[in-house]
Design an enzyme around this catalytic site. Sequence first.
Site, PDB file in Angstrom:
ATOM      1  N   GLN A  34       0.830  -1.202   0.000  1.00  0.00           N
ATOM      2  CA  GLN A  34       0.000   0.000   0.000  1.00  0.00           C
ATOM      3  C   GLN A  34       0.868   1.257   0.000  1.00  0.00           C
ATOM      4  OE1 GLN A  34      -2.578  -0.194   3.429  1.00  0.00           O
ATOM      5  NE2 GLN A  34      -0.927  -0.629   4.873  1.00  0.00           N
ATOM      6  N   HIS A  61       0.895  -4.627   2.939  1.00  0.00           N
ATOM      7  CA  HIS A  61      -0.392  -4.802   3.614  1.00  0.00           C
ATOM      8  C   HIS A  61      -0.484  -6.254   4.071  1.00  0.00           C
ATOM      9  CE1 HIS A  61      -5.088  -4.246   3.459  1.00  0.00           C
ATOM     10  NE2 HIS A  61      -4.681  -4.881   4.520  1.00  0.00           N
ATOM     11  N   PHE A 105      -2.027  -5.277  13.718  1.00  0.00           N
ATOM     12  CA  PHE A 105      -2.062  -5.412  12.257  1.00  0.00           C
ATOM     13  C   PHE A 105      -1.343  -6.690  11.833  1.00  0.00           C
ATOM     14  CE2 PHE A 105      -0.023  -3.483   8.189  1.00  0.00           C
ATOM     15  CZ  PHE A 105      -1.037  -3.924   7.381  1.00  0.00           C
ATOM     16  N   HIS A 108      -3.247  -9.796  12.855  1.00  0.00           N
ATOM     17  CA  HIS A 108      -4.402 -10.007  11.998  1.00  0.00           C
ATOM     18  C   HIS A 108      -3.975 -10.644  10.672  1.00  0.00           C
ATOM     19  CE1 HIS A 108      -8.112  -9.221   9.756  1.00  0.00           C
ATOM     20  NE2 HIS A 108      -7.336  -8.764   8.792  1.00  0.00           N
ATOM     21  N   GLU A 109      -2.937 -10.108  10.049  1.00  0.00           N
ATOM     22  CA  GLU A 109      -2.492 -10.648   8.754  1.00  0.00           C
ATOM     23  C   GLU A 109      -2.037 -12.095   8.902  1.00  0.00           C
ATOM     24  OE1 GLU A 109      -2.845  -9.203   5.699  1.00  0.00           O
ATOM     25  OE2 GLU A 109      -3.931  -7.657   6.808  1.00  0.00           O
ATOM     26  N   LYS A 112      -5.302 -14.285   9.702  1.00  0.00           N
ATOM     27  CA  LYS A 112      -6.265 -14.419   8.614  1.00  0.00           C
ATOM     28  C   LYS A 112      -5.649 -15.062   7.375  1.00  0.00           C
ATOM     29  CE  LYS A 112      -9.795 -12.152   5.970  1.00  0.00           C
ATOM     30  NZ  LYS A 112     -10.200 -10.882   5.392  1.00  0.00           N
ATOM     31  N   HIS A 113      -4.411 -14.667   7.044  1.00  0.00           N
ATOM     32  CA  HIS A 113      -3.811 -15.115   5.781  1.00  0.00           C
ATOM     33  C   HIS A 113      -2.591 -16.013   5.982  1.00  0.00           C
ATOM     34  CE1 HIS A 113      -6.330 -12.131   3.758  1.00  0.00           C
ATOM     35  NE2 HIS A 113      -5.920 -11.244   4.638  1.00  0.00           N
TER      36      HIS A 113
END
Length: 221
Positions: A34, A61, A105, A108-109, A112-113
Amino acid sequence: MTKLLLSAALALLPPLLAASSSSEDFDYYYLVQQWPGAYCGTKQGCCFPDTGKPAEDFGIHGLWPQYTVCRRDASDAAAADFDIVSATRKRDWPSLSCKNTAMDFWSHEWEKHGTCSGFDQHGYFQQSLARKARHNLTAILPCAGIVPSDGATYHLSSVRDAIREATGFEVTVECNRGASGRRVGQLYQVYLCVARDWSVLINCPEPVNRQCTDKIKFPAF
Ligand SMILES: *[C@@H]1O[C@H](CO)[C@@H](O)[C@H](O)[C@H]1NC(C)=O
């Protein structure tokens, strides 16, 4: 002779089987970067309480596996053992959100991924950072005369051309709208597509344009 037999055999494959085997070929990663000038230059604004203002540089990101079957288990998702916050990660993967710390952050990344990526936690961050450094958008764009500026507008096609010439592959470009809500898009995120085995970039599948107008801004940060 063998070739002939093979193509004859392929021609006989039932369409369903052919389709399911080709969907394997489209199993890939998005490495999403980003541009902070575009993230911050919207109504939502931005914050960087725990890492300080980042450099005028694309930041990661996330690394998002596409269409992989994800098998999470509780131990994978646990973020409590989050390893040392490296200086590189702080610099090249900063949080810009006013709602989250950088640690939130990254957690979360990862949850989730990353847990679906096939990498362990350390590998997920290391490999993403290495890949970002290898295809450095912040160096590629100025080489083509595309520099951050609040005044200038650039053709979306020249942004795409510059990245394709430097990396050899088609990327996905995502735009957002500035705080004034004007129609012209700003260069917000660039998605590099990486093959499932992580060895090479591949052309990103359609759609490769997300909300970009023909002419776009590349706002200063
Ligand atoms: C990318 O290029 C910019 C501009 O040349 C440089 O400041 C930055 O350190 C580079 N990033 C990496 C990760 O090498």
